[in-house]
Design a protein around this motif. Structure first.
Motif, PDB file in Angstrom:
ATOM      1  N   ASN A   1      17.448  -5.022   3.835  1.00 20.27           N
ATOM      2  CA  ASN A   1      17.364  -3.567   3.747  1.00 20.27           C
ATOM      3  C   ASN A   1      16.072  -3.116   3.073  1.00 20.27           C
ATOM      4  O   ASN A   1      15.274  -2.380   3.648  1.00 20.27           O
ATOM      5  CB  ASN A   1      18.596  -3.053   2.993  1.00 20.27           C
ATOM      6  N   ILE A   2      15.836  -3.586   1.858  1.00 16.18           N
ATOM      7  CA  ILE A   2      14.678  -3.105   1.090  1.00 16.18           C
ATOM      8  C   ILE A   2      13.373  -3.644   1.670  1.00 16.18           C
ATOM      9  O   ILE A   2      12.406  -2.901   1.874  1.00 16.18           O
ATOM     10  CB  ILE A   2      14.850  -3.473  -0.399  1.00 16.18           C
TER      11      ILE A   2
ATOM     12  N   TRP B   1       8.570  -1.841   7.680  1.00 21.04           N
ATOM     13  CA  TRP B   1       8.437  -0.807   8.714  1.00 21.04           C
ATOM     14  C   TRP B   1       7.462   0.284   8.260  1.00 21.04           C
ATOM     15  O   TRP B   1       6.621   0.732   9.035  1.00 21.04           O
ATOM     16  CB  TRP B   1       9.805  -0.175   9.013  1.00 21.04           C
ATOM     17  N   ILE B   2       7.618   0.710   6.999  1.00 25.34           N
ATOM     18  CA  ILE B   2       6.801   1.821   6.501  1.00 25.34           C
ATOM     19  C   ILE B   2       5.350   1.393   6.293  1.00 25.34           C
ATOM     20  O   ILE B   2       4.413   2.107   6.660  1.00 25.34           O
ATOM     21  CB  ILE B   2       7.408   2.388   5.196  1.00 25.34           C
ATOM     22  N   GLN B   3       5.143   0.213   5.718  1.00 29.69           N
ATOM     23  CA  GLN B   3       3.796  -0.216   5.357  1.00 29.69           C
ATOM     24  C   GLN B   3       3.028  -0.852   6.507  1.00 29.69           C
ATOM     25  O   GLN B   3       1.812  -0.719   6.590  1.00 29.69           O
ATOM     26  CB  GLN B   3       3.857  -1.221   4.191  1.00 29.69           C
TER      27      GLN B   3
ATOM     28  N   ALA C   1       9.799  -2.062  -4.155  1.00 25.88           N
ATOM     29  CA  ALA C   1      10.767  -1.251  -3.403  1.00 25.88           C
ATOM     30  C   ALA C   1      10.230   0.153  -3.155  1.00 25.88           C
ATOM     31  O   ALA C   1      10.576   0.780  -2.148  1.00 25.88           O
ATOM     32  CB  ALA C   1      12.103  -1.202  -4.135  1.00 25.88           C
ATOM     33  N   GLU C   2       9.385   0.652  -4.070  1.00 31.42           N
ATOM     34  CA  GLU C   2       8.864   2.006  -3.866  1.00 31.42           C
ATOM     35  C   GLU C   2       7.938   2.078  -2.657  1.00 31.42           C
ATOM     36  O   GLU C   2       7.775   3.150  -2.072  1.00 31.42           O
ATOM     37  CB  GLU C   2       8.224   2.527  -5.159  1.00 31.42           C
ATOM     38  N   GLU C   3       7.387   0.935  -2.232  1.00 29.81           N
ATOM     39  CA  GLU C   3       6.619   0.911  -0.968  1.00 29.81           C
ATOM     40  C   GLU C   3       7.547   1.107   0.240  1.00 29.81           C
ATOM     41  O   GLU C   3       7.083   1.368   1.346  1.00 29.81           O
ATOM     42  CB  GLU C   3       5.852  -0.415  -0.829  1.00 29.81           C
TER      43      GLU C   3
END
Lengths: 204, 204
Positions: free
Chosen positions: B105-106, B112-114, B169-171
Motif C-alpha cells: 500500500n505505502i 505511482w506518485i513519484q 511515506a510522505e512521498e
C-alpha cells in the motif's frame, strides 16, 4: 494448550493447521468468520491489532500473528526447517514470495469468487490478480521442473506455505493444467505423512 | 565480494543496504532501473525468475531474492536479530506484516506518485492503497505508543524492515503528523550508529 484463531477456508490458517498436525502438536481451534467481520471487532483486535486470522495464542497468553512467523517458530528444530544457513534463507525467500507475489493474487481471486459475490462482481479488478497469479505459478513451474521440493530436495515449510493456496487455485479459476511440474509437486505434498485437507486438522 | 542488484529509490533494496552498511559488510552495487524494465530482461531473469530487485549474488554465484530473507540471513548471529525464540517469531511477524499489509500500500502509492505518472493518473486505484496504508500506520502507532522499538525494546531488522518505506511515506502523500509515536521511532532509527540515507550506503 495452544489456541489457533482461524477461518477454516483460509489457506493462511491451513498452513499452520497442517504443520501442527504433522508435528503431532495439539491445539484448540476458535473459528472467526472473516466474511462477517469477526476479526475486526474489539475483542479480537485486542489480541491482534491488525485484525487478521490466523492468530496463535500461547498458553501464557502471548500472541503471534502472521502465518509465516508461526510456521518458522513451530518448525524450528524439526525436519520441516533446514539447519543449513543458505537453505534457511531460501526457505524464507519462498515464504516471502508466497506472501508478496502469490497469495495477494491467487488467494484474493479465490476469495472474491468463492466468498465475496463471484467473478462477475469483480470485473475490472480481478483481471490483474489473474495475470499476476499466473506469473507466480510460472515462477513455481520453472523452479519445480527439475526439483521435487522447493528447498534442499526435502519437504519443508516452504512447501507448506506454497501448497496452501496453490492446491485450491482452481477455486480462483486458475487452470493448473498449464503447470505440470506444479501438479506433480502438489501430489507429492498431499502424499506426505500426516497430511490433512484444508478444512480439517487434528485439533480440539 | 557480495553483489547487490538494486534500484536506489527502492525501500526493499534500502533495507539490505542499510543492514549491510551497519554490519560493516562491503558489497558491490549493480543498479537495475525497474521503471525501464531492466529486471524483466533475460539476463536478470536468469538470476531471479521472479524479476525483482533486490537480489543478492554471493561470491560462489548462488543468488537470494526477497529483502526479508536477506535481512534474516545477514542479521543471524548479530545484535540485529534476537536469539530468543519468541522474539525471533515476533521479528518475522513484523517483517511479514510489512510485506503484506504495509509495503503493497505505502510503497505502491509512493511508486505511482513519484515514478509512474503522479497521483491523478491512478485515481480510482490509489484510494484503496491510501486507506490500507493508513490502517498499517495505525497498527504501528498503537504498537509504538508504549515501546521504543518493534521487538524486545532493541533496534533490530524488524525496525529496518518497517523504517524503509515508513520514512518516505510522505512521498506517497501519507501525512505522518497523525502518528506521533511513529515519528519519534523514525528519529530513533535514523539516530542509530552507521545509519545511511535511502539512496546511499557503504558500497563499491
Amino acid at each position: 494448550m495452544l489456541t489457533l484463531y482461524d477461518y477454516l477456508p483460509s489457506g493462511n490458517g491451513y498452513k499452520v493447521r497442517l504443520l501442527l498436525s504433522q508435528l503431532g502438536r495439539r491445539f484448540r481451534l476458535v473459528e472467526k468468520d472473516i466474511v462477517n467481520g469477526e476479526t475486526r471487532r474489539p475483542d479480537f483486535l485486542a489480541l491482534n491489532p491488525n485484525g487478521r486470522i490466523p492468530l496463535i495464542r500461547f498458553e501464557d497468553g502471548r500472541c503471534l500473528a502472521e502465518s509465516g512467523a508461526m510456521l518458522w517458530h513451530f518448525a524450528e528444530g524439526t525436519p520441516f526447517l533446514s539447519s543449513d544457513p543458505f537453505e534457511r534463507a531460501l526457505t524464507l525467500q519462498w515464504m516471502f514470495f508466497e506472501q508478496y507475489s502469490h497469495e495477494p493474487n491467487i488467494a484474493t481471486a479465490r476469495h472474491w469468487i468463492q466468498h465475496l459475490g463471484g467473478r462477475a462482481k469483480w470485473t475490472g479488478k480481478i483481471e490483474e490478480k489473474i495475470e499476476r497469479g499466473h506469473q507466480a505459478l510460472a515462477v513455481m513451474e520453472s523452479h519445480l521442473r527439475e526439483r521435487a521440493y522447493f528447498v534442499g530436495e526435502r519437504y519443508s515449510i516452504a512447501d507448506i506455505a506454497l501448497y496452501a493456496y496453490t492446491h485450491v487455485a482452481e477455486e480462483g479459476e486458475f487452470d493448473l493444467s498449464r503447470y505440470p511440474a506444479v501438479r506433480r509437486w502438489l501430489d507429492r505434498v498431499a502424499g506426505q505423512p500426516g497430511h490433512v485437507p484444508i478444512t480439517q486438522g487434528v485439533f480440539d
